[in-house]
Design a protein around this motif. Structure first.
Motif, PDB file in Angstrom:
ATOM      1  N   LEU A  30       0.825  -1.216   0.000  1.00 29.25           N
ATOM      2  CA  LEU A  30       0.000   0.000   0.000  1.00 29.25           C
ATOM      3  C   LEU A  30       0.853   1.258   0.000  1.00 29.25           C
ATOM      4  O   LEU A  30       0.613   2.191  -0.774  1.00 29.25           O
ATOM      5  CB  LEU A  30      -0.935   0.014   1.210  1.00 29.25           C
ATOM      6  N   LEU A  31       1.854   1.296   0.866  1.00 28.16           N
ATOM      7  CA  LEU A  31       2.706   2.485   0.939  1.00 28.16           C
ATOM      8  C   LEU A  31       3.498   2.676  -0.350  1.00 28.16           C
ATOM      9  O   LEU A  31       3.608   3.803  -0.847  1.00 28.16           O
ATOM     10  CB  LEU A  31       3.641   2.390   2.143  1.00 28.16           C
ATOM     11  N   GLN A  32       4.051   1.606  -0.883  1.00 35.32           N
ATOM     12  CA  GLN A  32       4.791   1.716  -2.144  1.00 35.32           C
ATOM     13  C   GLN A  32       3.881   2.211  -3.259  1.00 35.32           C
ATOM     14  O   GLN A  32       4.291   3.036  -4.083  1.00 35.32           O
ATOM     15  CB  GLN A  32       5.406   0.359  -2.516  1.00 35.32           C
ATOM     16  N   SER A  33       2.665   1.742  -3.277  1.00 28.10           N
ATOM     17  CA  SER A  33       1.717   2.157  -4.315  1.00 28.10           C
ATOM     18  C   SER A  33       1.339   3.621  -4.176  1.00 28.10           C
ATOM     19  O   SER A  33       1.228   4.335  -5.176  1.00 28.10           O
ATOM     20  CB  SER A  33       0.466   1.286  -4.254  1.00 28.10           C
ATOM     21  N   LEU A  34       1.124   4.060  -2.951  1.00 30.81           N
ATOM     22  CA  LEU A  34       0.804   5.477  -2.743  1.00 30.81           C
ATOM     23  C   LEU A  34       1.969   6.378  -3.134  1.00 30.81           C
ATOM     24  O   LEU A  34       1.776   7.421  -3.766  1.00 30.81           O
ATOM     25  CB  LEU A  34       0.443   5.731  -1.282  1.00 30.81           C
ATOM     26  N   TYR A  35       3.177   5.979  -2.767  1.00 36.35           N
ATOM     27  CA  TYR A  35       4.358   6.774  -3.118  1.00 36.35           C
ATOM     28  C   TYR A  35       4.552   6.850  -4.621  1.00 36.35           C
ATOM     29  O   TYR A  35       5.146   7.793  -5.124  1.00 36.35           O
ATOM     30  CB  TYR A  35       5.620   6.195  -2.485  1.00 36.35           C
ATOM     31  N   PHE A  36       4.074   5.871  -5.345  1.00 35.48           N
ATOM     32  CA  PHE A  36       4.209   5.866  -6.796  1.00 35.48           C
ATOM     33  C   PHE A  36       3.032   6.542  -7.484  1.00 35.48           C
ATOM     34  O   PHE A  36       3.211   7.358  -8.388  1.00 35.48           O
ATOM     35  CB  PHE A  36       4.340   4.424  -7.298  1.00 35.48           C
ATOM     36  N   ALA A  37       1.816   6.222  -7.080  1.00 37.33           N
ATOM     37  CA  ALA A  37       0.621   6.630  -7.821  1.00 37.33           C
ATOM     38  C   ALA A  37       0.352   8.131  -7.737  1.00 37.33           C
ATOM     39  O   ALA A  37      -0.017   8.743  -8.740  1.00 37.33           O
ATOM     40  CB  ALA A  37      -0.592   5.866  -7.319  1.00 37.33           C
ATOM     41  N   PHE A  53      -7.550  18.641 -12.383  1.00 32.84           N
ATOM     42  CA  PHE A  53      -7.208  17.975 -11.133  1.00 32.84           C
ATOM     43  C   PHE A  53      -8.407  17.618 -10.268  1.00 32.84           C
ATOM     44  O   PHE A  53      -8.327  16.714  -9.452  1.00 32.84           O
ATOM     45  CB  PHE A  53      -6.231  18.818 -10.309  1.00 32.84           C
ATOM     46  N   LEU A  54      -9.490  18.306 -10.426  1.00 32.74           N
ATOM     47  CA  LEU A  54     -10.668  18.020  -9.614  1.00 32.74           C
ATOM     48  C   LEU A  54     -11.725  17.256 -10.394  1.00 32.74           C
ATOM     49  O   LEU A  54     -12.912  17.349 -10.105  1.00 32.74           O
ATOM     50  CB  LEU A  54     -11.240  19.331  -9.053  1.00 32.74           C
ATOM     51  N   THR A  55     -11.280  16.493 -11.355  1.00 30.27           N
ATOM     52  CA  THR A  55     -12.218  15.736 -12.177  1.00 30.27           C
ATOM     53  C   THR A  55     -12.131  14.245 -11.855  1.00 30.27           C
ATOM     54  O   THR A  55     -11.189  13.774 -11.222  1.00 30.27           O
ATOM     55  CB  THR A  55     -11.917  15.936 -13.673  1.00 30.27           C
ATOM     56  N   LEU A  56     -13.113  13.539 -12.330  1.00 30.47           N
ATOM     57  CA  LEU A  56     -13.136  12.094 -12.154  1.00 30.47           C
ATOM     58  C   LEU A  56     -12.029  11.427 -12.965  1.00 30.47           C
ATOM     59  O   LEU A  56     -11.521  10.371 -12.572  1.00 30.47           O
ATOM     60  CB  LEU A  56     -14.509  11.550 -12.570  1.00 30.47           C
ATOM     61  N   GLN A  57     -11.618  12.062 -14.028  1.00 31.34           N
ATOM     62  CA  GLN A  57     -10.553  11.519 -14.872  1.00 31.34           C
ATOM     63  C   GLN A  57      -9.238  11.438 -14.085  1.00 31.34           C
ATOM     64  O   GLN A  57      -8.513  10.441 -14.181  1.00 31.34           O
ATOM     65  CB  GLN A  57     -10.371  12.389 -16.105  1.00 31.34           C
ATOM     66  N   PHE A  58      -8.934  12.445 -13.287  1.00 33.89           N
ATOM     67  CA  PHE A  58      -7.719  12.440 -12.470  1.00 33.89           C
ATOM     68  C   PHE A  58      -7.785  11.343 -11.416  1.00 33.89           C
ATOM     69  O   PHE A  58      -6.818  10.599 -11.211  1.00 33.89           O
ATOM     70  CB  PHE A  58      -7.518  13.809 -11.806  1.00 33.89           C
ATOM     71  N   VAL A  59      -8.930  11.214 -10.777  1.00 31.67           N
ATOM     72  CA  VAL A  59      -9.097  10.175  -9.759  1.00 31.67           C
ATOM     73  C   VAL A  59      -8.957   8.792 -10.396  1.00 31.67           C
ATOM     74  O   VAL A  59      -8.336   7.893  -9.806  1.00 31.67           O
ATOM     75  CB  VAL A  59     -10.467  10.325  -9.054  1.00 31.67           C
ATOM     76  N   THR A  60      -9.483   8.636 -11.580  1.00 28.28           N
ATOM     77  CA  THR A  60      -9.383   7.359 -12.282  1.00 28.28           C
ATOM     78  C   THR A  60      -7.927   7.034 -12.614  1.00 28.28           C
ATOM     79  O   THR A  60      -7.497   5.891 -12.460  1.00 28.28           O
ATOM     80  CB  THR A  60     -10.218   7.381 -13.573  1.00 28.28           C
ATOM     81  N   LYS A  61      -7.156   8.028 -13.046  1.00 27.94           N
ATOM     82  CA  LYS A  61      -5.744   7.806 -13.340  1.00 27.94           C
ATOM     83  C   LYS A  61      -4.988   7.373 -12.093  1.00 27.94           C
ATOM     84  O   LYS A  61      -4.216   6.410 -12.132  1.00 27.94           O
ATOM     85  CB  LYS A  61      -5.099   9.081 -13.895  1.00 27.94           C
ATOM     86  N   VAL A  62      -5.187   8.094 -11.008  1.00 27.09           N
ATOM     87  CA  VAL A  62      -4.475   7.771  -9.768  1.00 27.09           C
ATOM     88  C   VAL A  62      -4.894   6.394  -9.272  1.00 27.09           C
ATOM     89  O   VAL A  62      -4.046   5.588  -8.857  1.00 27.09           O
ATOM     90  CB  VAL A  62      -4.718   8.859  -8.700  1.00 27.09           C
ATOM     91  N   LEU A  63      -6.173   6.099  -9.321  1.00 29.30           N
ATOM     92  CA  LEU A  63      -6.653   4.793  -8.865  1.00 29.30           C
ATOM     93  C   LEU A  63      -6.115   3.657  -9.731  1.00 29.30           C
ATOM     94  O   LEU A  63      -5.713   2.605  -9.214  1.00 29.30           O
ATOM     95  CB  LEU A  63      -8.176   4.774  -8.851  1.00 29.30           C
ATOM     96  N   THR A  64      -6.061   3.865 -11.033  1.00 29.49           N
ATOM     97  CA  THR A  64      -5.519   2.852 -11.932  1.00 29.49           C
ATOM     98  C   THR A  64      -4.036   2.633 -11.668  1.00 29.49           C
ATOM     99  O   THR A  64      -3.571   1.490 -11.569  1.00 29.49           O
ATOM    100  CB  THR A  64      -5.736   3.260 -13.399  1.00 29.49           C
ATOM    101  N   LEU A  65      -3.275   3.725 -11.551  1.00 27.19           N
ATOM    102  CA  LEU A  65      -1.853   3.604 -11.236  1.00 27.19           C
ATOM    103  C   LEU A  65      -1.648   2.901  -9.899  1.00 27.19           C
ATOM    104  O   LEU A  65      -0.772   2.051  -9.757  1.00 27.19           O
ATOM    105  CB  LEU A  65      -1.198   4.981 -11.198  1.00 27.19           C
ATOM    106  N   PHE A  66      -2.471   3.273  -8.924  1.00 29.36           N
ATOM    107  CA  PHE A  66      -2.365   2.660  -7.600  1.00 29.36           C
ATOM    108  C   PHE A  66      -2.602   1.155  -7.670  1.00 29.36           C
ATOM    109  O   PHE A  66      -1.837   0.365  -7.117  1.00 29.36           O
ATOM    110  CB  PHE A  66      -3.363   3.311  -6.644  1.00 29.36           C
ATOM    111  N   CYS A  67      -3.651   0.756  -8.347  1.00 29.23           N
ATOM    112  CA  CYS A  67      -3.989  -0.679  -8.421  1.00 29.23           C
ATOM    113  C   CYS A  67      -2.919  -1.479  -9.157  1.00 29.23           C
ATOM    114  O   CYS A  67      -2.520  -2.558  -8.695  1.00 29.23           O
ATOM    115  CB  CYS A  67      -5.339  -0.870  -9.098  1.00 29.23           C
ATOM    116  N   VAL A  68      -2.453  -0.954 -10.258  1.00 30.01           N
ATOM    117  CA  VAL A  68      -1.433  -1.671 -11.031  1.00 30.01           C
ATOM    118  C   VAL A  68      -0.149  -1.784 -10.221  1.00 30.01           C
ATOM    119  O   VAL A  68       0.442  -2.869 -10.123  1.00 30.01           O
ATOM    120  CB  VAL A  68      -1.176  -0.973 -12.385  1.00 30.01           C
ATOM    121  N   TYR A  69       0.279  -0.690  -9.619  1.00 27.70           N
ATOM    122  CA  TYR A  69       1.532  -0.732  -8.857  1.00 27.70           C
ATOM    123  C   TYR A  69       1.372  -1.541  -7.575  1.00 27.70           C
ATOM    124  O   TYR A  69       2.320  -2.185  -7.125  1.00 27.70           O
ATOM    125  CB  TYR A  69       2.028   0.678  -8.550  1.00 27.70           C
ATOM    126  N   PHE A  70       0.180  -1.543  -6.995  1.00 31.92           N
ATOM    127  CA  PHE A  70      -0.060  -2.375  -5.817  1.00 31.92           C
ATOM    128  C   PHE A  70       0.143  -3.847  -6.158  1.00 31.92           C
ATOM    129  O   PHE A  70       0.808  -4.585  -5.432  1.00 31.92           O
ATOM    130  CB  PHE A  70      -1.468  -2.156  -5.269  1.00 31.92           C
TER     131      PHE A  70
END
Length: 92
Positions: A30-37, A53-70
Motif C-alpha cells: 500500500l505504501l509503495q503504491s501510494l508513493y508511486f501513484a 485535477f478536480l475531475t473524475l478523470q484524475f481520480v481514475t488515473k491515480v486509482l488505476t496507477l495505484f492498483c497496477v503498482y499495488f
C-alpha cells in the motif's frame, strides 16, 4: 573501505531495511503504491491538462496507477526482496 567491507555493509543495511517490512506485506504494498501513484498521477495530469485535477478523470488515473503498482509491488517486488533477504540470512 575494502570491497568486502562495503559488500557486507550493504548486506547488513538491506537486512535492517527489510526485516520490519517483511512482516506486513499489505502495508508495504500500500505504501509503495501510494508513493508511486500520487506523484505520477499528478505528472500525467499536468501533461494532459492543468485544469483537470478536480475531475473524475484524475481520480481514475491515480486509482488505476495505484492498483497496477499495488499488484506489482505485492506479488513481484515483495517476492524478489524476500528471496534476497532469505539468501542473505543463509549466508550470514
Amino acid at each position: 573501505m575494502s570491497s568486502k567491507e562495503s559488500a557486507k555493509s550493504k548486506k547488513d543495511n538491506f537486512i535492517k531495511y527489510w526485516e520490519p517490512k517483511r512482516t506486513q506485506r499489505v502495508k508495504y504494498a500500500l505504501l509503495q503504491s501510494l508513493y508511486f501513484a500520487i506523484p505520477f498521477g499528478i505528472v500525467f495530469q499536468f501533461i494532459e491538462s492543468v485544469q483537470g485535477f478536480l475531475t473524475l478523470q484524475f481520480v481514475t488515473k491515480v486509482l488505476t496507477l495505484f492498483c497496477v503498482y499495488f499488484l506489482l509491488s505485492y506479488y513481484v517486488s515483495f517476492t524478489i526482496y524476500e528471496k534476497k533477504y532469505q539468501r542473505l540470512k543463509k549466508e550470514a
